[in-house]
Write a protein that holds these residues in place. Structure first.
Motif, PDB file in Angstrom:
ATOM      1  N   TRP A   1     -14.778  69.894 -39.493  1.00 57.94           N
ATOM      2  CA  TRP A   1     -15.447  68.624 -39.224  1.00 57.94           C
ATOM      3  C   TRP A   1     -16.445  68.832 -38.084  1.00 57.94           C
ATOM      4  O   TRP A   1     -16.071  69.052 -36.943  1.00 57.94           O
ATOM      5  CB  TRP A   1     -14.425  67.550 -38.850  1.00 57.94           C
ATOM      6  CG  TRP A   1     -13.486  67.199 -39.968  1.00 57.94           C
ATOM      7  CD1 TRP A   1     -13.616  67.527 -41.291  1.00 57.94           C
ATOM      8  CD2 TRP A   1     -12.269  66.450 -39.867  1.00 57.94           C
ATOM      9  NE1 TRP A   1     -12.564  67.022 -42.017  1.00 57.94           N
ATOM     10  CE2 TRP A   1     -11.719  66.355 -41.171  1.00 57.94           C
ATOM     11  CE3 TRP A   1     -11.595  65.847 -38.812  1.00 57.94           C
ATOM     12  CZ2 TRP A   1     -10.528  65.683 -41.429  1.00 57.94           C
ATOM     13  CZ3 TRP A   1     -10.408  65.173 -39.070  1.00 57.94           C
ATOM     14  CH2 TRP A   1      -9.889  65.085 -40.361  1.00 57.94           C
TER      15      TRP A   1
ATOM     16  N   LEU B   1     -12.389  60.016 -39.970  1.00 58.49           N
ATOM     17  CA  LEU B   1     -12.074  61.094 -40.903  1.00 58.49           C
ATOM     18  C   LEU B   1     -10.567  61.248 -41.083  1.00 58.49           C
ATOM     19  O   LEU B   1     -10.080  61.485 -42.200  1.00 58.49           O
ATOM     20  CB  LEU B   1     -12.671  62.414 -40.407  1.00 58.49           C
ATOM     21  CG  LEU B   1     -14.190  62.543 -40.532  1.00 58.49           C
ATOM     22  CD1 LEU B   1     -14.673  63.779 -39.792  1.00 58.49           C
ATOM     23  CD2 LEU B   1     -14.611  62.607 -41.988  1.00 58.49           C
TER      24      LEU B   1
ATOM     25  N   GLY C   1     -11.346  64.368 -46.102  1.00 60.52           N
ATOM     26  CA  GLY C   1     -12.542  63.655 -45.694  1.00 60.52           C
ATOM     27  C   GLY C   1     -12.886  62.529 -46.638  1.00 60.52           C
ATOM     28  O   GLY C   1     -13.750  61.738 -46.369  1.00 60.52           O
TER      29      GLY C   1
ATOM     30  N   SER D   1     -16.559  70.275 -46.724  1.00 63.13           N
ATOM     31  CA  SER D   1     -16.390  69.121 -45.849  1.00 63.13           C
ATOM     32  C   SER D   1     -17.501  68.101 -46.088  1.00 63.13           C
ATOM     33  O   SER D   1     -17.248  66.895 -46.148  1.00 63.13           O
ATOM     34  CB  SER D   1     -16.395  69.566 -44.389  1.00 63.13           C
ATOM     35  OG  SER D   1     -16.245  68.456 -43.529  1.00 63.13           O
TER      36      SER D   1
ATOM     37  N   GLN E   1     -17.228  64.076 -47.467  1.00 57.75           N
ATOM     38  CA  GLN E   1     -17.838  62.939 -46.780  1.00 57.75           C
ATOM     39  C   GLN E   1     -18.853  62.231 -47.678  1.00 57.75           C
ATOM     40  O   GLN E   1     -18.981  60.996 -47.657  1.00 57.75           O
ATOM     41  CB  GLN E   1     -18.492  63.419 -45.490  1.00 57.75           C
ATOM     42  CG  GLN E   1     -17.481  63.940 -44.468  1.00 57.75           C
ATOM     43  CD  GLN E   1     -18.134  64.544 -43.240  1.00 57.75           C
ATOM     44  OE1 GLN E   1     -18.758  63.831 -42.450  1.00 57.75           O
ATOM     45  NE2 GLN E   1     -18.002  65.848 -43.060  1.00 57.75           N
TER      46      GLN E   1
END
Length: 403
Positions: A148, A174, A181, A385, A389
């Motif tokens: 992250w 998060l 995520g 990641s 997101q």
């Protein structure tokens, strides 16, 4: 939201002061929090601060006779639903990437079966160093580990660039969404069609026009969407990647193939269409039947424009929520928003492919997401990641449009 057991690892760095606020936010959300500090962390923050905020004793030593009488490091490893290391120093990242277990925190990371989130925090030169990036590549390949951040901006040393730890509020968000995520189930019942990879436009039976797209970003998004509950179909150009679990891959070669297969997949039912593929804008006007021989010092090649898969899907009467990608080398925001408006997209994800180590053929990326009412920067981070997101953001905005 169900309470979870969060084990927070704190390593040596000035950003350790932010971790106190993270503990406060997690406790406020109802989570149980235990803290493990490295010796370096103790030079920046005190055990007493985190004991007061978490309501639990702080662990610092692997060789603590009292704690280890009951195999304390194993108990911590089994206790955690999620391990978060924030800040994660370059030293800790190097040791974790190599599988070392030379202090309490790395030992717990080796012993736990819980997902591990690594939150880098360091000087921009340390972050950009090729050895650090090599270690980050190793972590990105580990399915148990998410990376992250880092954020970018002004740093305590006065430098400016990538390396800042994500802010506590972003980390708490998060953690609320889960280790991937993207919250599990946010796309349950949804059908996604994703294009990925390059196309190849033949010149003759041997040669073709193509580009540097590896397909990694599209496949990462497909995997994240499947984990979020969606049924996912990937229309994939030629890549050297395995299909993510639970994802159907339909291979294609040319831009014509990609348009044809995309229209078929959308016609079968589609809630969200995500065009990550780098489709060739032009193709040779004709393909030679035999290999073209090298008989002249120069050769001219007539090109014609390829069909626009993204614009075609967005213009359909039954158009799904449509997300485009824009790989640019200059004026990224201007070109991306122009493309979004021109093609009537719901959202566009832009990245600067001129940045070394990011984008094409890399395991890392940094993007800015634009939609008609706003924008959000994500990364630099691992593509996995970033994918998680993006999936969370797409789920949120597609539901707003659906309502």
């Amino acid at each position: 939201m169900a309470a979870r057991k969060i084990l927070l690892g704190i390593t040596g760095g000035i950003a350790a002061y932010k971790s106190a606020e993270l503990v406060r936010l997690l406790k406020k959300s109802g989570h149980d929090v235990r803290v493990v500090m490295t010796r370096g962390a103790e030079a920046f923050v005190t055990q007493l601060t985190f004991q007061a905020l978490s309501g639990e004793p702080v662990r610092t030593s692997l060789l603590d006779p009292e704690a280890e009488a009951g195999m304390g490091h194993i108990e911590l490893a089994k206790w955690a639903d999620q391990v978060v290391v924030a800040p994660a120093s370059a030293d800790f990242i190097a040791r974790l990437a190599q599988g070392m277990a030379d202090d309490l925190l790395t030992t717990v990371c080796c012993a736990t079966e819980a997902p591990i989130a690594v939150v880098p925090a360091m000087n921009q030169a340390m972050w950009s160093n090729h050895r650090t990036q090599r270690n980050m590549t190793l972590l990105a390949e580990d399915p148990q580990i998410s990376v992250w951040g880092p954020d970018q901006g002004e740093q305590a040393c006065g430098d400016t660039g990538p390396g800042r730890m994500l802010e506590p509020e972003a980390l708490a968000h998060l953690i609320r969404q889960g280790s991937s995520g993207a919250a599990e189930g946010v796309l349950t019942g949804q059908r996604l069609v994703i294009t990925a990879g390059p196309t190849r436009e033949p010149i003759d039976p041997v040669r073709y026009i193509s580009n540097h797209s590896s397909g990694k970003m599209g496949y990462a998004i497909a995997g994240a969407a499947a984990r979020a509950g969606a049924r996912v179909i990937v229309i994939s150009g030629p890549v050297n990647l395995d299909a993510p679990d639970g994802v159907e891959v339909r291979p294609v070669v040319t831009a014509d193939d990609m348009l044809r297969e995309s229209e078929r997949a959308v016609s079968e039912g589609c809630d969200v269409f995500i065009a990550t593929a780098a489709v060739a804008d032009y193709r040779p006007e004709s393909c030679a039947g035999d290999k073209i021989k090298k008989t002249r010092d120069a050769m001219s090649l007539a090109l014609v424009r390829n069909p626009d898969t993204l614009a075609t899907i967005a213009a359909r009467p039954d158009a799904p929520f449509t997300v485009g990608f824009a790989a640019e080398t200059t004026e990224v925001a201007r070109y991306a928003t122009d493309k979004m408006q021109r093609k009537k997209l719901n959202m566009i994800v832009a990245n600067d492919v001129s940045t070394p180590g990011l984008g094409f053929n890399s395991d890392h990326n940094a993007v800015t997401v634009f939609w008609p009412e706003g924008q959000q920067a994500i990364g630099p981070d691992s593509k996995h990641s970033i994918a998680a997101q993006l999936v969370a953001l797409i789920a949120e905005h597609s539901k707003k449009v659906g309502n």
